[in-house]
Write an enzyme that holds these catalytic residues in place. Sequence first.
Site, PDB file in Angstrom:
ATOM      1  N   CYS A  88       0.814  -1.221   0.000  1.00 34.88           N
ATOM      2  CA  CYS A  88       0.000   0.000   0.000  1.00 34.88           C
ATOM      3  C   CYS A  88       0.844   1.265   0.000  1.00 34.88           C
ATOM      4  O   CYS A  88       0.314   2.375  -0.099  1.00 34.88           O
ATOM      5  CB  CYS A  88      -0.959  -0.004   1.183  1.00 34.88           C
ATOM      6  SG  CYS A  88      -2.000  -1.472   1.198  1.00 34.88           S
ATOM      7  N   CYS A 213     -14.608   0.560   7.280  1.00 38.51           N
ATOM      8  CA  CYS A 213     -13.690   0.169   6.209  1.00 38.51           C
ATOM      9  C   CYS A 213     -13.666   1.231   5.122  1.00 38.51           C
ATOM     10  O   CYS A 213     -14.687   1.854   4.826  1.00 38.51           O
ATOM     11  CB  CYS A 213     -14.131  -1.150   5.585  1.00 38.51           C
ATOM     12  SG  CYS A 213     -14.326  -2.489   6.765  1.00 38.51           S
ATOM     13  N   LYS A 340     -10.903   6.406   3.524  1.00 33.98           N
ATOM     14  CA  LYS A 340     -12.294   6.095   3.866  1.00 33.98           C
ATOM     15  C   LYS A 340     -13.225   6.489   2.727  1.00 33.98           C
ATOM     16  O   LYS A 340     -14.112   5.720   2.367  1.00 33.98           O
ATOM     17  CB  LYS A 340     -12.685   6.833   5.162  1.00 33.98           C
ATOM     18  CG  LYS A 340     -14.126   6.598   5.562  1.00 33.98           C
ATOM     19  CD  LYS A 340     -14.324   5.198   6.130  1.00 33.98           C
ATOM     20  CE  LYS A 340     -15.772   4.786   6.220  1.00 33.98           C
ATOM     21  NZ  LYS A 340     -16.376   4.445   4.908  1.00 33.98           N
ATOM     22  N   HIS A 344      -9.275   2.980  -1.852  1.00 33.04           N
ATOM     23  CA  HIS A 344      -7.833   2.735  -1.808  1.00 33.04           C
ATOM     24  C   HIS A 344      -7.356   2.041  -3.073  1.00 33.04           C
ATOM     25  O   HIS A 344      -6.997   0.869  -3.058  1.00 33.04           O
ATOM     26  CB  HIS A 344      -7.521   1.908  -0.552  1.00 33.04           C
ATOM     27  CG  HIS A 344      -6.067   1.627  -0.354  1.00 33.04           C
ATOM     28  ND1 HIS A 344      -5.061   2.418  -0.857  1.00 33.04           N
ATOM     29  CD2 HIS A 344      -5.442   0.618   0.326  1.00 33.04           C
ATOM     30  CE1 HIS A 344      -3.896   1.909  -0.504  1.00 33.04           C
ATOM     31  NE2 HIS A 344      -4.095   0.830   0.208  1.00 33.04           N
TER      32      HIS A 344
END
Lengths: 405, 480
Positions: A88, A213, A340, A344
């Site tokens: 990430c 998530c 959020k 992502h």
Amino acid sequence: MKSGIKDKVVIAGMGCSRFGERWDCGPDDLMVEAFNEALLDACIERDQIEAAWLGVFFDEQNTGKSSLPMSIALRLPNIPTTRVENLCATGTEALRGAVYAVAAGACEIALAMGVEKLKDTGFGGLPERTKGTFEDLYLPTSTAPGAFAQLASAYAERYGYSMKDLKRAMAHISVKSHENATRNAKAHLRNRITEQQVLESMPISYPLNVLDCCGVSDGAACAIVTTPEVARRLGLRDVVAVKALQLAASNGVEMGHQSWDGSHTLTTPLAAKRAYAEAGIQNPREQIDLIEVHDCFSITELVLMEDLGLSDMGRSPHDVLDGRYDRDGAIPCQIDGGLKCFGHPIGATGLRMAYEIYLQLLGRAGERQLRGRSGNGPAFGLTHNLGGIPNRNIASVSILGLLAA
Amino acid sequence: MTALGSIHGYGVHIPRLRLSREVIAAAMSWANAPARGAARGTRAVGNWDEDALTMAVEAARRCGATPLHGKPLQAMFFCSTTAPFVDRDDAVLVASALDLPDSVETLNLGASMRAGTSGLITALLRTTGNTLLVASDARTTRSGSPQEMTYGDASAAMLVGPAAAGSLATVVAARRVGSDFVDHYRMSGADFDYALEERWIRDEFLLKIIPTTVAQVLSDARVPAESVRHVVIPTSPATAKRLAQACDVSTARRDERVLTQCGDAGVALPLLMIADALEAAEPEEFILAVGIGQGVDVILLKAETGVCSASKDLTRALAAGHEEPSYVRYLAHRGLLDVDFGMRAERDQRTAHSVAFRKRSVLNAFTGGRCRNCGTVQFPQSRVCVNPECRQTDTQSPHRLADSQGRVKSFTEDWQAYAARPPYVYGNVEFAEGGNLLMEFTDIEPGRIKVNDAVRFVYRIKDEDRARGFRRYFWKATAT
């Protein structure tokens, strides 16, 4: 003696696509969208770029391997291009490659591009992936929420919080990011939510509910970096400089050694300490104006406030609920909406964070523009990525600031 | 016949999940009306990650670490009619999971319900060395069939060796007689047994062959029938009663709890019933055990002083049940219901067999490393020590973690990940001697796990490569 990266490289221009379920776009479309904005911003021609780095993670369901998808999509002039992947932290890693190349004098103008097309997977959440031929034989086939949810049980145990209280603070984190995203046209999720909605949303991975998530989105972001001298030559006035770019990678202690208790990320404090030193930040709580951290899940953001040294150990839930990281708090966090609300798209995320800091430092963030500690706009912004899972990861911390700051 | 071998220890594994026969009858008596009348007790049903092989490993471990590791083992017999592999040595895999030396002789026995008792006789008649005998069966039954009500999944292990002080029982006489009588059968590749009429089996086969063979064994041993205090007859209780009368041992104690609470566990059933007898027997008492399947095995055992301190592992295993409330979920676990688990279940589970072989001790026996420089235990064993204060190269010796105590450091119940029995539960586990691993948990219901809970480790199915028909195993954490 090492001198660090501070003020050696500046950002000439940035671009960021709209993030979301871009069903009608492929990774090439997303890259072009971000790239065109950056070229216009930097006031340069495509052929002035001398080297480029592409960050992309899930190449399998996405671009395919190598940096060629970028070189081809942007029709770059046969310059050296490199693909990087560091979980990430991939987007920040692309930026690091370009910045280091300029700092080394290997080129004067370099491109860092990050892209991820996640919504060609066929289902919600992140695509399934192999952990390698050996680890697939013994590690659980965990999901990202499941791996990060571990932080919550360990954190609650270590500091004596009930899960109910911890979940309230976690819920506030999501509410705050959604509130911020209502002011951002590029965010994927722009709806307001309440703490009650978070607490009552669908369980995903105990104790995380779906509103704990981050979204799953497509997106691209990029930066064109150069030297301060070239920036002056290009006629850029206010210039955002790279103050620090640091990584810390796990070496297996969290996964294999009993010394790690699972309640924090081991690497983030190390990367943060190096970044503060590189940027010459003595007191981050007093000097950093805004932060974009790796809020893949609400609990991640909560523990990161401590890992970055911004909250005392064990006190983050209180600081979060006190509004310290809200838009009008001492250190606004995820002012653009964060992972959020942007989702992502892994390769793009680090550069998307830098894009928001860049806009804020230049006073170009529109209705979400912060005034900063001085009242004249922010001076320093921090981005943080956590590539991987708490059990092993690559933490990246970058600090951007005005060249004069 | 002179006494040759003794049973030195035994271990039992009965899967934790128990399906009430009332639940089965409620679901299926519309098709199988007699099920209503038979709806008493429970049957043991393996969790989705249990099969004959994993159950065998667990029973063998229950046999006790001292006899397994204290005395050298010469042989290990794995008896099953439901072993997962037809051509890959299941016994070698069981031995590998038990961390037995490669020099231990392994043998697979199956093909008949007699395999467990035949293996036991073979082990008892070996004049040298210790033999670990493990019998395990998990037979799939057709929905609505009588077998669905009567079968159960379980395993039993026995450690057998030359007679010695402290043993549980010693063989006095034994016979094996073959007879091609087809009471039920299952052809290679078939999913289910095909069973014939019980009355015919009883009258034409059991009541003829068993009394004759029992009389011969008792005659061999010069033991009168009335001296038999415990009799093991692995049939329905009603038939067992008739057979006991026919053998003149009707006053001997007969177990019914295994069938009532666990069910007919195939090749393991007579061994489970022998375990029951060992838990009830006094020293010097005779135990007569029968094995049935295309002939009969008859074993006459004499209890030794060791029975006074026997582990009562069958009683423990029978009591360690948890009711499976869902008949439908049981069907899914046994592959009798084609459930849509979504795209996440499509994940390719191809095994790199060169890796699996290279790492076989790590994966099969749960072997980590212990650093000779700093003492740090770690999993898996690696070239460079994980201890940040050490990091020395090539300083680790193998260190098996399977029998360690674990502590839960963190956990989640993951409803998003593919799991055959959602949620997928996993977390960080710390080993008592040091080391940490992110592990899957099994046999723990949602909401029951807490940080700092003690866990132990069990060998289970990790996943299944449906595309290539291959099953993988690894160790999981479960409640102590």
